[in-house]
Write a protein that holds these residues in place. Sequence first.
Motif, short mmCIF file in Angstrom:
data_model
loop_
_atom_site.label_atom_id
_atom_site.label_comp_id
_atom_site.label_asym_id
_atom_site.label_seq_id
_atom_site.Cartn_x
_atom_site.Cartn_y
_atom_site.Cartn_z
N VAL B 55 46.02 44.87 36.28
CA VAL B 55 45.41 45.76 35.27
C VAL B 55 44.76 44.90 34.16
O VAL B 55 43.60 45.12 33.78
N ALA B 56 45.52 43.90 33.69
CA ALA B 56 45.01 43.04 32.62
C ALA B 56 43.77 42.27 33.07
O ALA B 56 42.79 42.14 32.32
N TYR B 60 40.06 42.24 31.49
CA TYR B 60 39.48 40.94 31.10
C TYR B 60 38.09 40.77 31.71
O TYR B 60 37.13 40.39 31.03
N LEU B 61 37.96 41.08 33.01
CA LEU B 61 36.67 40.94 33.70
C LEU B 61 35.62 41.84 33.05
O LEU B 61 34.46 41.45 32.89
N GLU B 62 36.05 43.01 32.65
CA GLU B 62 35.13 43.93 31.99
C GLU B 62 34.70 43.35 30.64
O GLU B 62 33.53 43.37 30.27
N GLY B 63 35.67 42.74 29.95
CA GLY B 63 35.41 42.18 28.62
C GLY B 63 34.46 41.00 28.62
O GLY B 63 33.70 40.80 27.66
N GLY B 65 31.96 40.62 30.49
CA GLY B 65 30.62 41.00 30.95
C GLY B 65 30.52 41.24 32.43
O GLY B 65 29.43 41.44 32.94
N LEU B 66 31.65 41.23 33.12
CA LEU B 66 31.60 41.53 34.56
C LEU B 66 31.90 43.01 34.80
O LEU B 66 32.72 43.38 35.62
N ALA B 67 31.21 43.83 34.00
CA ALA B 67 31.47 45.26 34.07
C ALA B 67 31.15 45.83 35.45
O ALA B 67 31.80 46.76 35.91
N VAL B 68 30.12 45.23 36.10
CA VAL B 68 29.74 45.73 37.44
C VAL B 68 30.92 45.54 38.39
O VAL B 68 31.33 46.44 39.11
N PHE B 69 31.46 44.33 38.33
CA PHE B 69 32.61 43.99 39.17
C PHE B 69 33.77 44.92 38.84
O PHE B 69 34.43 45.47 39.72
N ASP B 121 45.62 38.27 25.44
CA ASP B 121 45.11 37.62 24.24
C ASP B 121 43.59 37.58 24.23
O ASP B 121 42.98 37.43 23.18
N ARG B 122 43.02 37.69 25.41
CA ARG B 122 41.56 37.51 25.52
C ARG B 122 40.79 38.81 25.77
O ARG B 122 39.57 38.80 25.76
N ILE B 123 41.50 39.88 26.08
CA ILE B 123 40.72 41.10 26.34
C ILE B 123 40.32 41.74 25.02
O ILE B 123 41.02 41.61 24.00
#
Lengths: 237, 281
Positions: B55-56, B60-63, B65-69, B121-123
């Motif tokens: 889930v995290a 993180y991937l969305e954060g 810029g990998l929103a497509v992914f 910590d990074r999201i």
Amino acid sequence: MTKLIKLENVAIGYDNQTFVDSINLSIESNQFWGVLGPNGSGKTTLLKTVLSLIPPLKGQALIQNELVFGYVPQNEKFDPIFPISVYELVLMGRYSRVKPASRLSRVDKEVVEKSIEYAGISHLRDRTFRSLSGGEKQRSLLARSIAGEPDLLVLDEPTASVDMKGELEIMQLVKEIQSQRKLAVIMVSHFINTISEYSDHIILIDKDSNFFEAGEKNKILDKEDLGKFFGLNLNLN
Amino acid sequence: MEILSEFINSYFLWRDPMIVAAFTGAICGFLGVYVVLRRIIFVSATLTQISSFGVALSFYLEGIGLAVFSSLIGPFALSLILTMIAAGFYALKRDFSRISREGVIAFGFLAASGGVIILGDRIASGVHDIATILFGSAVVVDPIDVYLIPGIAVLVFIIHLLFYKDFIFVSFDTESARLFKYPVRRLNTLLLITVALVVAVATRAMGALPVFALLALPPLASLYITENLKLVFLLSVIFGILSAVLGYFFSFVLSMPTGASIAVTASAFFIIALIWREIKQ
């Protein structure tokens, strides 16, 4: 007599480590085989090879088509955390004839009830297996093994955790099952007297000296050879 | 009384989370019996952490810029994939030369826990989201969970109803199951996959802590109370539902963290069962 199992030039062991090799053995219906050997001699490994639970490292293990096994393992191998009742335990013996995802029929359940009765444990039917004494556990495991109506009964030290009276009762039950149902029996035991009294064929096995000998009781139970095998002065009268 | 009437009047707020909690409690209570009997409690703890990590990682991937992914593989799917891989690994790989199985379970738990905190910590939305993932939220659940979790719970119950005798057999006596030509490996994998599936969906909806608590504590309490295996399953489901529902209720009316409240309520059932056992003896 029907040939049930034939081992041809078989080597037994685990993880490519050979315990004993050049094993030739033929087991037929209505025979009672006793397996003797010191601790850690490969007796249980031999049983598991016969049961096809572990493959032979070499040679061929030929097993009759659709042979049904009954198996009585050492009772301490069961995890006591499971609240399995004696009835549920004996039901499992019937699974040899019931496929996965199938339910037991009324006939299956009748066979289970009869097996419980036959083993003289009707009064223990609803007790948990873990709460039983050593002798009661062995009787329950015997009831389980016959519930599958096996062709070959394999017993791994069935009298290891019982007193002398219990041992006698269990062995009489095993002998009765064998003679009434005309099935073959292979039994591991530490007790030479028990083996010599009940079996008609004997296997001697010792991993350390790569020793294996199998045959009719009278031929194998040569006191001198047996004494040498165990390093003891034996009296088998 | 006032608290209760206030709670009842807020029906529209807690209805959905309560449905999710009740179904999660029921199915975790049921599966937990296998988890406890097979002595894999810490596998389930590890799976909840790996699910949290999934889930995290999705957040993180969305954060970054990998929103497509992320839209292709959302939090649920990613969590499910990682949890399934872990469950498959623990089901199929049982021998680890030189080290114990517990050691490899600990590795999975620690790596996933550390990963969750580092990613948290990074999201973008930060610490609050990660606390929700780990400990659960009292406020809202995703509307889809109201259908997804009961649907998966029913599916898993049906699978277990179908394979009940087989799952018990391979759990209790693997050797005889092999002897009778039962597909032991496939049955073990299917069993653990049902656990992984429930862990993945429930952890995303409720958090890792309550899911772990609901898998472990209701069956432990049930095993103290009865020696009848079928009754153990039934009681464990009841304790699971009560722990989740009452835990949610206390969390709502007393403004406590939901996951912790569910874990403490489940612990209370365990203590009551322990006392019951002591008195009975």
